[in-house]
Design an enzyme around this catalytic site. Structure first.
Site, PDB file in Angstrom:
ATOM      1  N   THR A  19      42.836  38.383  45.398  1.00  0.00           N
ATOM      2  CA  THR A  19      42.963  38.957  44.064  1.00  0.00           C
ATOM      3  C   THR A  19      43.205  40.453  44.184  1.00  0.00           C
ATOM      4  O   THR A  19      42.752  41.067  45.151  1.00  0.00           O
ATOM      5  CB  THR A  19      41.645  38.698  43.308  1.00  0.00           C
ATOM      6  N   ARG A  27      41.415  26.010  34.863  1.00  0.00           N
ATOM      7  CA  ARG A  27      40.230  26.755  35.318  1.00  0.00           C
ATOM      8  C   ARG A  27      40.471  28.257  35.124  1.00  0.00           C
ATOM      9  O   ARG A  27      41.519  28.780  35.475  1.00  0.00           O
ATOM     10  CB  ARG A  27      39.974  26.456  36.788  1.00  0.00           C
ATOM     11  N   VAL A  28      39.487  28.948  34.565  1.00  0.00           N
ATOM     12  CA  VAL A  28      39.590  30.399  34.391  1.00  0.00           C
ATOM     13  C   VAL A  28      38.474  31.036  35.196  1.00  0.00           C
ATOM     14  O   VAL A  28      37.319  30.599  35.108  1.00  0.00           O
ATOM     15  CB  VAL A  28      39.487  30.782  32.904  1.00  0.00           C
ATOM     16  N   GLY A  29      38.803  32.029  35.978  1.00  0.00           N
ATOM     17  CA  GLY A  29      37.794  32.696  36.799  1.00  0.00           C
ATOM     18  C   GLY A  29      37.246  33.939  36.120  1.00  0.00           C
ATOM     19  O   GLY A  29      37.282  34.075  34.895  1.00  0.00           O
ATOM     20  N   ASP A  30      36.768  34.865  36.941  1.00  0.00           N
ATOM     21  CA  ASP A  30      36.148  36.085  36.427  1.00  0.00           C
ATOM     22  C   ASP A  30      37.168  37.157  36.044  1.00  0.00           C
ATOM     23  O   ASP A  30      36.880  38.032  35.227  1.00  0.00           O
ATOM     24  CB  ASP A  30      35.238  36.674  37.503  1.00  0.00           C
ATOM     25  N   THR A  82      36.235  40.976  43.003  1.00  0.00           N
ATOM     26  CA  THR A  82      36.998  39.894  43.633  1.00  0.00           C
ATOM     27  C   THR A  82      36.005  38.986  44.346  1.00  0.00           C
ATOM     28  O   THR A  82      34.939  39.430  44.762  1.00  0.00           O
ATOM     29  CB  THR A  82      38.019  40.466  44.637  1.00  0.00           C
ATOM     30  N   GLY A  83      36.359  37.723  44.486  1.00  0.00           N
ATOM     31  CA  GLY A  83      35.469  36.784  45.162  1.00  0.00           C
ATOM     32  C   GLY A  83      35.452  35.455  44.433  1.00  0.00           C
ATOM     33  O   GLY A  83      36.418  35.115  43.739  1.00  0.00           O
ATOM     34  N   VAL A  84      34.377  34.725  44.571  1.00  0.00           N
ATOM     35  CA  VAL A  84      34.281  33.404  43.936  1.00  0.00           C
ATOM     36  C   VAL A  84      34.043  33.584  42.437  1.00  0.00           C
ATOM     37  O   VAL A  84      32.948  33.970  42.011  1.00  0.00           O
ATOM     38  CB  VAL A  84      33.148  32.566  44.566  1.00  0.00           C
ATOM     39  N   GLY A  85      35.068  33.301  41.653  1.00  0.00           N
ATOM     40  CA  GLY A  85      35.027  33.582  40.223  1.00  0.00           C
ATOM     41  C   GLY A  85      33.828  32.989  39.510  1.00  0.00           C
ATOM     42  O   GLY A  85      33.240  33.623  38.623  1.00  0.00           O
TER      43      GLY A  85
END
Ligand code: ASP
Length: 314
Positions: free
Chosen positions: A177, A205-208, A228-231
């Site tokens: 990201t 799917r929507v992340g952070d 950034t990372g696991v949403g």
């Protein structure tokens, strides 16, 4: 005061770079800083972060814009968000397809609508109306197609379950990201983040990254942040907002960013997050609990330093 800008290209796999990739990544990071600094020389903090992220989206080297990864059904659905610390407004798009620069679309949502976040087909429609649409073929290439097949095989070998998918994604390259934070000469701050999400995510799917407080936050007098990372974990811990609150209560930017990352590590374990921040005086800091986090910064007209691993930075 002199403008300051920092960018990141995600936290994660950066230790295992292929031949020549490191140089290409460094060059893209530097180009992004240069572009952002050029934009802020004649504009404001929002111009700077949008331009820097646009350059990273267009590089194709990161999981954003044309480089975005595929969902489980092979679609490319992107998330992006931007926040203006001066107005406190944010604009974002989620799970949008066929948009070359989601960050530019997010900015227009912020500036030309009364909404904060527009998802899916509605966002794609706006992109078409505003001349920001791109053919879907732009988002596919042989390298990504091959990676997609490999990932599906690895995921199937581990049993078809999202947790497994995330593990595979982490091992093979979660976390490219992109994001930027900036301070302009008038003391305004801004933050922007853009992503294709994680490999093999479910459609929709929507992340952070498009969510204020999670993937980014900007507040004049406090600072600006991009995560950034696991949403999923970032959504459940709001590190960008958390770090801003810490700075607001007098914590130094490097400590604030470290504490926000430590909170995520405590709750969800290592290999989960990277966070970039700038305070209202132009001090910058980055912290990550992954193998690396691609990042670079500059001040005035000068690109300063790019880094990937745990080396001293800024
Ligand atoms: N945070 C992004 C997401 O979960 C992924 C990343 O940072 O690479 O969508």
């Amino acid at each position: 005061m002199e403008p300051v800008l920092a960018v990141h290209g995600g936290a994660g796999r950066w230790r295992r770079l292929e031949e020549g990739e490191r140089e290409r990544v460094f060059k893209a990071l530097r180009d992004a800083v240069e572009g952002g600094l050029r934009a802020v020389a004649s504009g404001g903090a929002v111009d700077a972060v949008v331009e820097a992220v646009r350059v990273l989206e267009d590089s194709g080297l990161f999981d954003a814009g044309v480089g975005s990864v595929y969902s489980i059904s092979g679609r490319v659905q992107m998330d992006a968000g931007v926040m203006d610390g001066k107005t406190g407004r944010a604009g974002a798009v989620a799970a949008v397809e066929g948009v070359r620069n989601p960050i530019v679309l997010a900015r227009r949502v912020m500036e030309e609508t009364e909404h904060v976040l527009i998802a899916g087909e509605g966002a794609a429609e706006l992109a078409r109306a505003w001349g920001l649409a791109a053919p879907l073929t732009l988002f596919y290439n042989d390298g990504k197609n091959k990676r997609f097949e490999d990932m599906k095989r690895e995921a199937a070998a581990g049993g078809w379950h999202y947790k497994k998918v995330l593990e595979v994604a982490k091992a093979l390259g979660l976390g490219d990201t992109v994001g930027a934070v900036a301070l302009d000469r008038d003391g305004n701050v801004a933050a922007a983040t853009s992503t294709g999400g994680v490999w093999l995510k479910l459609d929709g799917r929507v992340g952070d990254s498009p969510i204020p407080g999670a993937g980014y936050w900007a507040e004049n007098g406090v600072g600006a942040f991009s995560a950034t990372g696991v949403g999923e974990y970032i959504l459940l811990s709001l590190p960008s907002f958390r770090a801003a609150q810490l700075v607001k209560s007098g914590t130094a930017i490097d400590v604030a960013v470290r504490e926000a990352v430590a909170y995520v590590t405590e709750r969800f374990g290592p290999d989960t997050i990277g966070l970039l921040g700038i305070d209202s005086r132009g001090n910058i800091a980055a912290e990550f609990n992954t193998a690396g986090m691609a990042r670079a910064w500059g001040r005035g007209r000068e690109v300063k330093r790019a880094a990937i691993g745990g080396e001293d930075w800024p």
